[in-house]
Design an enzyme around this catalytic site. Structure first.
Site, PDB file in Angstrom:
ATOM      1  N   GLY A 169       1.613  -6.848  48.174  1.00 27.89           N
ATOM      2  CA  GLY A 169       0.743  -7.727  48.947  1.00 27.89           C
ATOM      3  C   GLY A 169       1.555  -8.683  49.790  1.00 27.89           C
ATOM      4  O   GLY A 169       2.751  -8.878  49.571  1.00 27.89           O
ATOM      5  N   CYS A 170       0.901  -9.283  50.782  1.00 30.37           N
ATOM      6  CA  CYS A 170       1.620 -10.144  51.717  1.00 30.37           C
ATOM      7  C   CYS A 170       2.096 -11.435  51.044  1.00 30.37           C
ATOM      8  O   CYS A 170       3.274 -11.785  51.127  1.00 30.37           O
ATOM      9  CB  CYS A 170       0.755 -10.435  52.937  1.00 30.37           C
ATOM     10  SG  CYS A 170      -0.916 -11.003  52.561  1.00 30.37           S
TER      11      CYS A 170
END
Lengths: 346, 346, 346, 346
Positions: free
Chosen positions: D147-148
């Site tokens: 995920g970012c």
């Protein structure tokens, strides 16, 4: 009508004073100084076309003939401290928007800003956060208007420290400010192209508002314990607004309900502090161009942490709005005069 | 106190009406409808926290028990035309912010928008641009509040057409609008990521404001000649503001001085039109969140062209501000009530 | 490897050259000068960390020891004209990104910019718009890289003028540019707070790119008739991008189809010009950080007007991208080397 | 040439894959699916005009005839887990950009996201952060692309946890993300007008990336102690970029020098992690549209706190860039292929 002089009228806080006072029913701005705009009518500032007819910017030093009841100094720090003694003499009461009279401790001032040229006034100056110091402000000759970051941080954390709920050495303040906080001088770092689309921390560990926040928070703990904070300011690519996300460790267990109840009680009757209900958190957009401070609280029971988030407009509640609020208090006016319009959310 | 109902209160123009009227000394908003926000207190709209205590959004159809003196319809076009007859019956006077009653010619409406459901009202409706139609607005039952682009375009060009100075078939209107002009519904085209950092023309040659501008400009020429324009709207990645750059061919030689003099004379006494001196041109930033329309003029003598540039806030002078101005006129109030604060330039 | 020197490397066009050339497979930047950044490694420019190891900014005058095959001058106008003769002597071939060698007519230069210090080079300099002048560029010693507005305007209108379809005295060019077009020096007018959320026209009727556009367009008409334009530049609150909306009167009737066909034919084989189909218009977002120029056409048959809209990135196709394209042509490389990546739409 | 299929090509991560792979010298995209864009040529996405000629978006389910060597799934979470088993069967290797295979613990997935439909793959899936897991990624059949927020947080803190320098229960992660992190569906909360000029915290205490960050950090501590974080995400009004400001309490005294030395050593040879020297801190602008992660460190010796700040582009290093990096690793290509251009700072 209260006669008002604005010293240093062409920076963002000076212009914001002009904007707010344009609609004040009991005030007349009789003088506004600016070296840069000297001899220019205020009505030639494009947004003020049609306003302040007859009023011109004058030389800063040139306030001898002026008969004002109160002066705002919107000069930069270190310049303001040289002007304020003369302003007090000439007008009797001064609200200083610079950092020059906020720190009580001359040594701290010296460490963070340099030698102080009017240190004898430090003791007398009243720290102008109305929500905490209203009674002293009423009679003050010299009000030191709070800094923008300190306003957001202190209002977010005050109830916790006042009630002794959090460890004073556990506080982390992660703040984010719009670009107008850097003032209105041309600089590559605040040029559109360099700022737009970016986001960064700056002056990590060394921002000058640190001692002001620590002084403000410490004053709430009964002096027993000095508060020491970790403070990280960031730059948001927007013009106005400060969001402060503050973290503190709870000394004992409390519920979210009682925490929010505590805040509601602490700020009861305060028109300009708006507590949000559980699960809601502030957005600087929702206080834009207003004197409001919105506050939301989150309790991480497992980690025993409270997160207190506040949003203000740095030029209004963080500067000129509070300054006018202080003026209203000092003059015996209704405190909300010219300040109680709704925010401009978009 | 004038009792006001707002029909369709959760779009940008409805919310802007609430913002403007919050500070109006002679108005009480007694009803505001919204299908989306039904039963929600207005004070739960984050920016209105602390305002409009006791007022809830209600069902749009639900205005039977309401005793208002005037209603604003901020419904979308084609929906508004169904509601307005009922609103007129219930309240007597209506200011409609949609496009539904602006065009006098039913056939034109049909061409650009579709079948009209209340065409019998088209003739009666008064086009609510106060600077041109003040006398008619005073007594109107139904005011068709002007569109945002038409407001900027008509105010920029009116003096030229009224005095017959330009060829009516030579007009090119290159307009640029902020995103709020597209309304407040979720759409990929107006999402932050798709819009930010971009700039484009849209609806080139086919924007629905074209016939409204042509009707407005034609009404100024004495009806002799229908004005036909080339109109190109563009989308600016800002929330508010319309800049209109209009080009027209002069019929005869005039000087810049006399052109600006002509504008000054035409708009004499108009508080909300601010003519700029020679060499100055408007910026939408300088009219932001205000009811002002700034106008600057350039004469290209060699090419016999005049460039007229106007700036407005599309949600204020281009919508809700003019609507309140119309309400003030209709109610016999001072026309500038709640509208005469300075713009918020930053 | 082609050895390249960049003179004036710390402005936006200089930095953009460094960005583009970092990925060029046949180029080595062996020198880059900057008074401001003198002695600083290029890799200390934050975005270039990890790039150009070993390369330092040097004094602009200091190119005696440098053995480059070609030099880019990214100096400001009036400064560049003093440097270029020396650069030609030292390196043989120069691509000048300033305005100094674009105008053929020394008198025009004097009128718009002031006295020229190297006027003997004006005749030799080749106007570096590859889509129009590719053959001359191949052998040029000195290429005058086009201005940003002229690139967008000339590419939008060239086919119309080349085919004699429009009246050369009817052209109106309404252009909108991002802020980087103003260069990289600190100035209040380009500071974030002053620009963000605003939109304005500037230098109305007096922008220095006017004679360059007129010269470029006139060269397409066979010299019979000088083109005279009305040109209005505007400032968009974005960092990069120019949208040009150009209006012209048709001499005779044509269909939209044949107009678009004409453009497709004119730009056949041009990798960097992308014609849009009927009904589609360009967005600067869709050419961002690329060397593309997107063009869309609208025909207003009734008014006999054509609207030609182009979008470019002012720093790439409007400056450093075209400069590298010119370098590729001069060096006999594939013209698209290091330039043919897709735009970064968001 | 490696034949690549992209499943879910019209969201921001899918489009970013197309942008990055357009320049990849060893890859051919042979299929890209999208329900919304079905049957549309990729070259009709405006920014891709002139690219991917012949390639059309197809139905997501329609990959039976496709002979790809690897597939990227850019489907939303919970949708991706239904597609991945089929993709593995069809193509053998899959890089999944959703959250569906990141958490090792099925119960945690259920708590934060809901029931998992392909839980048997959780164990096999390799968490695709190349800087920590390169060897496993080489041979992986299924890579769970990080995920970012986790990418920014884990890279900022990894060296501290790996070396056991900080108390694992003391970590506070204050993250700020651009709007593209919310995906590419129309929603009022991400519309331009609602977001521009604002700044807020959201999902305070309940963001789904919390368990992923905790899992990633815990894996570094030798499993002795589970890391529990306080995580506060904020929304920045920019399109791309995440700045993570992480706070942790040191277990023992260290100097700034040795801290930075530790980071340099930990990330030695990592092309995409750029450690900044003392006193410098990252700006998301300086990694924009690049695969770099910039990290700056501040030591507050008095408070025994370390502040680790990282900046990434959420769509590149936080999603599609790392996905291509993983693909390069899996295919045995040079890891930096198509990813090593300089950031686009403005």
């Amino acid at each position: 009508m209260l006669r008002v002089a604005i010293i240093g009228g062409s920076g963002y806080t000076g212009l914001e004073l002009l904007r707010i006072l344009a609609g004040h029913p009991k005030v007349r701005v009789i003088a506004v100084t600016s070296r840069a705009y000297k001899d220019t009518p205020v009505s030639e500032v494009p947004c003020f076309r049609g306003f302040y007819e007859g009023l011109k910017f004058t030389e800063p030093a040139d306030f001898k003939g002026i008969k004002a009841d109160i002066a705002f100094s919107a000069l930069p720090h270190s310049v303001s401290q040289e002007a304020v003694p003369g302003l007090l003499k000439a007008f009797g009461r001064v609200i200083d928007l610079s950092a020059d009279f906020r720190l009580k401790d001359e040594a701290a001032y010296r460490t963070w800003y340099g030698e102080h040229k009017s240190p004898w006034l430090l003791k007398e100056a009243v720290y102008g956060l109305p929500e905490l110091n209203r009674e002293k402000i009423k009679k003050a000759r010299l009000v030191a208007n709070p800094g923008c970051y300190p306003t957001g941080a202190i209002l977010a954390l005050a109830p916790l420290l006042k009630r002794g709920l959090v460890r004073p050495d556990s506080i982390i303040i992660d703040s984010k400010s719009g670009v107008s906080g850097a003032g209105r001088k041309a600089a590559l770092e605040t040029s559109f192209v360099e700022v737009a689309g970016g986001f960064k921390a700056y002056k990590v560990g060394c921002h000058r508002h640190t001692p002001e926040i620590e002084q403000g928070l410490s004053s709430l703990t009964g002096g027993a314990d000095g508060v020491k904070i970790v403070f990280t300011p960031h730059l948001i690519p927007i013009s106005r607004g400060i969001l402060t996300t503050a973290y503190a460790e709870l000394k004992r267990h409390v519920s979210t309900d009682s925490l929010i109840g505590l805040y509601n009680e602490f700020y009861e009757g305060e028109r300009f502090v708006r507590m949000l209900p559980e699960g809601r958190f502030p957005d600087v957009g929702n206080v834009r161009r207003s004197n409001y401070c919105d506050i939301g609280i989150y309790l991480d029971a497992g980690r025993k942490r409270v997160i207190a988030i506040s949003a203000i407009d740095n030029l209004v509640k963080g500067a000129s709005g509070t300054a006018v609020q202080n003026m209203n208090i000092m003059a015996g006016f209704k405190e909300t005069l010219s300040l109680d319009g709704p925010p401009v959310a978009i």
